[in-house]
Write an enzyme that holds these catalytic residues in place. Structure first.
Site, PDB file in Angstrom:
ATOM      1  NE  ARG A 172       7.653   0.451   3.400  1.00 20.33           N
ATOM      2  CZ  ARG A 172       7.431   0.113   4.655  1.00 20.33           C
ATOM      3  NH1 ARG A 172       7.468  -1.158   5.004  1.00 20.33           N
ATOM      4  NH2 ARG A 172       7.180   1.029   5.578  1.00 20.33           N
ATOM      5  N   GLY A 173       8.614  -3.728  -1.066  1.00 23.44           N
ATOM      6  CA  GLY A 173       8.558  -4.768  -2.080  1.00 23.44           C
ATOM      7  C   GLY A 173       8.348  -4.252  -3.480  1.00 23.44           C
TER       8      GLY A 173
ATOM      9  CB  ILE B 228      -0.951  -0.014   1.210  1.00 26.82           C
ATOM     10  CG1 ILE B 228      -1.915  -1.192   1.073  1.00 26.82           C
ATOM     11  CG2 ILE B 228      -1.725   1.297   1.305  1.00 26.82           C
ATOM     12  CD1 ILE B 228      -2.818  -1.409   2.253  1.00 26.82           C
TER      13      ILE B 228
ATOM     14  NE  ARG C  91       6.318   9.213   0.675  1.00 26.11           N
ATOM     15  CZ  ARG C  91       6.428   8.260   1.585  1.00 26.11           C
ATOM     16  NH1 ARG C  91       5.730   7.150   1.458  1.00 26.11           N
ATOM     17  NH2 ARG C  91       7.231   8.401   2.630  1.00 26.11           N
ATOM     18  CD1 TRP C  92       8.859   3.047  -5.080  1.00 22.98           C
ATOM     19  CD2 TRP C  92       7.203   1.679  -5.713  1.00 22.98           C
ATOM     20  NE1 TRP C  92       9.046   2.766  -6.408  1.00 22.98           N
ATOM     21  CE2 TRP C  92       8.053   1.925  -6.821  1.00 22.98           C
ATOM     22  CE3 TRP C  92       6.112   0.833  -5.875  1.00 22.98           C
ATOM     23  CZ2 TRP C  92       7.819   1.365  -8.071  1.00 22.98           C
ATOM     24  CZ3 TRP C  92       5.889   0.277  -7.116  1.00 22.98           C
ATOM     25  CH2 TRP C  92       6.730   0.535  -8.193  1.00 22.98           C
ATOM     26  CG  LEU C  93       9.570   4.792   1.942  1.00 18.47           C
ATOM     27  CD1 LEU C  93       9.718   4.780   3.453  1.00 18.47           C
ATOM     28  CD2 LEU C  93       9.939   6.168   1.391  1.00 18.47           C
TER      29      LEU C  93
ATOM     30  CD  GLU D  39       2.042 -10.103   0.299  1.00 15.51           C
ATOM     31  OE1 GLU D  39       2.052 -10.879  -0.689  1.00 15.51           O
ATOM     32  OE2 GLU D  39       2.978  -9.323   0.559  1.00 15.51           O
TER      33      GLU D  39
ATOM     34  CG  ASP E  45       3.017  10.765   6.008  1.00 10.97           C
ATOM     35  OD1 ASP E  45       2.889   9.780   6.750  1.00 10.97           O
ATOM     36  OD2 ASP E  45       3.222  10.678   4.782  1.00 10.97           O
TER      37      ASP E  45
END
Length: 508
Positions: free
Chosen positions: A200-201, A181, A195-197, A244, A303
């Site tokens: 993260r997958g 997410i 926006r994924w760090l 998942e 945030d």
């Protein structure tokens, strides 16, 4: 609670008084945030905004908005197929057994292990044809995110923000898909910033794709309005051997129905067949960007820390096709100063974490992530101390055991006589059992949340551990204090007298 999909779930919530409908027009621009913030802080119901206002040309959106769905721990427990918070410990025990199964010590244990393995196998997801999520299809110029009531949550936000999107990706060398997410800033009719760090997958899948297939578009699907078990499965520490989707089936008590995407280049991706809305598309190549792919400047947005985050560059996701159910529901949330939905989720998932930690560290008797700590930035650990230095071993164990605790900045360890869910007791332990020089551990240059602007370098900072346990020989040369406690027999006697203590004896 057992349910088929999101619609069945909210129908059951409505029957329990856990969901209310708002018929008057409400704007997704700030107004929904204010209403949901007040509801969440009051422990109120989930809501469906039936007439989102402010559609293009001043109209009412035809798509209602579901919000505050996970605004109480009770509803999170329902979403995970449980009836109460207490039941979440059982889910943690199942995950613990799947993560590190122990050899059975007899026929009975072997039978239990076989039953668990069979339950997981029986919940393998299934592909279906003619899924509900593809009843309506937008293509070409019809693909326009302005037709959806996407929230703008705070006055300083850069743009509308998709918040509950379940992002489906697959790396070129992986068998299983990744669900994550990640928030998505709307920047055009058919474009958002993903926006994924870096750890993260989804980001890892994208990086592997770029290395293995340079210059080729990276396929992505985003499911909006998936069933709660699938959403919550994406934020739970599921073992790498379990998908998942499979875990969601285990929670829900029925196999997860999946649909193949309509876009041919997304053939390896599967989405929940009952999802309300699905975005199909790619991160497109850009030879002018150092990464070789399109990027844009994201933010700022309010945030879960209670602050606006700084801007940074992230990939651009271009949407080729939008599919949806007939009369879809748009699922949304906001993030802000705790409590918010991520904080509530953190409190609920805390109960799942406890058995996982206890499997590795049996001396841990309780573990608590206070919601004021922005879901995961502070952890309080209660333990049965057995030797000098034991508390420090547990600190480093927690930091390294689960990926979820990589960003935990502060860990406080206390003895088994302290309730970690009561700040008064924790502060008492810190002020009476801690010498700041001896009992504080500082670790430099560790991974830190990108959103933590207090760290000197983005993504890299320090951690602090506080040993608030009684000190053993070797940790102090002084005689240690003995805690005051009333005689048990006296307490029991007063307990029996308490209800009638202030009654006057007859005749007086």
């Amino acid at each position: 609670m057992q349910y088929k999909d999101l619609r069945d779930f909210i129908g059951q919530l409505e029957g329990l008084g856990e969901l209310r409908r708002i018929a008057r027009p409400v704007s997704p621009n700030l107004e929904m945030t204010e209403i949901c913030d007040r509801l969440l802080r009051a422990g109120g119901p989930a809501v469906v905004f039936e007439q989102p206002a402010g559609a293009p040309h001043g109209d009412i959106y035809s798509v209602p908005v579901l919000a505050n769905l996970f605004g109480t721990t009770r509803r999170v427990a329902f979403g995970m197929g449980a009836e109460s918070m207490e039941d979440l410990r059982d889910i943690g025990r199942v995950l613990s057994a799947l993560k590190e199964p122990e050899p059975p010590r007899g026929l009975r244990e072997a039978g239990k292990l076989f039953t668990l393995a069979k339950s997981v196998w029986d919940m393998a997801p299934k592909r279906v044809s003619g899924p509900a999520c593809q009843e309506v299809v937008w293509e070409g110029n019809d693909v326009d995110l302005a037709r959806l009531p996407i929230q703008t949550c705070w006055p300083g936000d850069a743009a509308p923000l998709i918040t509950w999107g379940l992002v489906v990706t697959k790396g070129p060398h992986k068998k299983r898909q990744n669900l994550g997410i990640y928030r998505q800033q709307v920047i055009g009719r058919n474009q958002v910033i993903m926006r994924w760090l870096a750890h993260r997958g989804g980001a890892l899948d994208f990086r592997e794709h770029a290395l293995a297939n340079p210059g080729k578009p990276f396929p992505i699907a985003v499911a909006l309005g998936a069933d709660p078990a699938t959403i919550l499965g994406a934020v739970t520490p599921v073992p790498d051997t379990l998908s998942e989707y499979q875990f969601a089936g285990l929670l829900r008590g029925s196999r997860t129905a999946l649909a193949g995407c309509l876009t041919p280049t997304l053939s390896e991706l599967s989405v929940p067949a009952s999802a309300e809305i699905v975005l199909e598309g790619h991160i497109q190549p850009d030879p002018n960007h150092p990464s070789g792919y399109q990027h844009a400047l994201e933010g700022p947005f309010g945030d879960h820390t209670g602050y606006y985050n700084e801007q940074d560059w992230f990939p651009v996701f271009t949407i080729d096709r939008i599919t949806m159910r007939r009369d879809p529901i748009y699922h949304s949330t906001y993030t802000g100063k705790p409590p918010d939905e991520p904080a509530v989720l953190g409190v609920a998932l805390n109960e799942v974490f406890v058995p996982l930690l206890q499997k590795q560290f049996p001396e841990i008797t309780d573990f608590y992530l206070p919601p004021e700590g922005c879901s995961y930035r502070m952890a309080l650990v209660r333990m049965k101390k057995q030797y000098a230095g034991h508390a420090k071993r547990v600190m480093f164990g927690v930091w390294s055991f689960l990926r979820q605790f990589m960003y935990t900045k502060f860990i406080v360890v206390v003895d088994d006589d302290v309730d970690v869910r009561d700040w008064k007791e924790v502060i008492w332990a810190i002020t009476t059992r801690v010498d700041p020089s001896r009992d504080t551990v500082l670790v430099d240059n560790t991974p830190i949340d990108y959103l933590d602007f207090a760290s000197p370098v983005s993504g890299l900072g320090s951690k602090m551990g506080i040993d608030a346990t009684d000190k053993w020989p070797g940790e102090t040369t002084r005689e240690w204090g003995t805690s005051i406690a009333m005689d048990a027999a006296v307490k029991a006697k007063v307990d029996t007298l308490w209800e009638t203590l202030f009654e006057r004896p007859a005749g007086r």
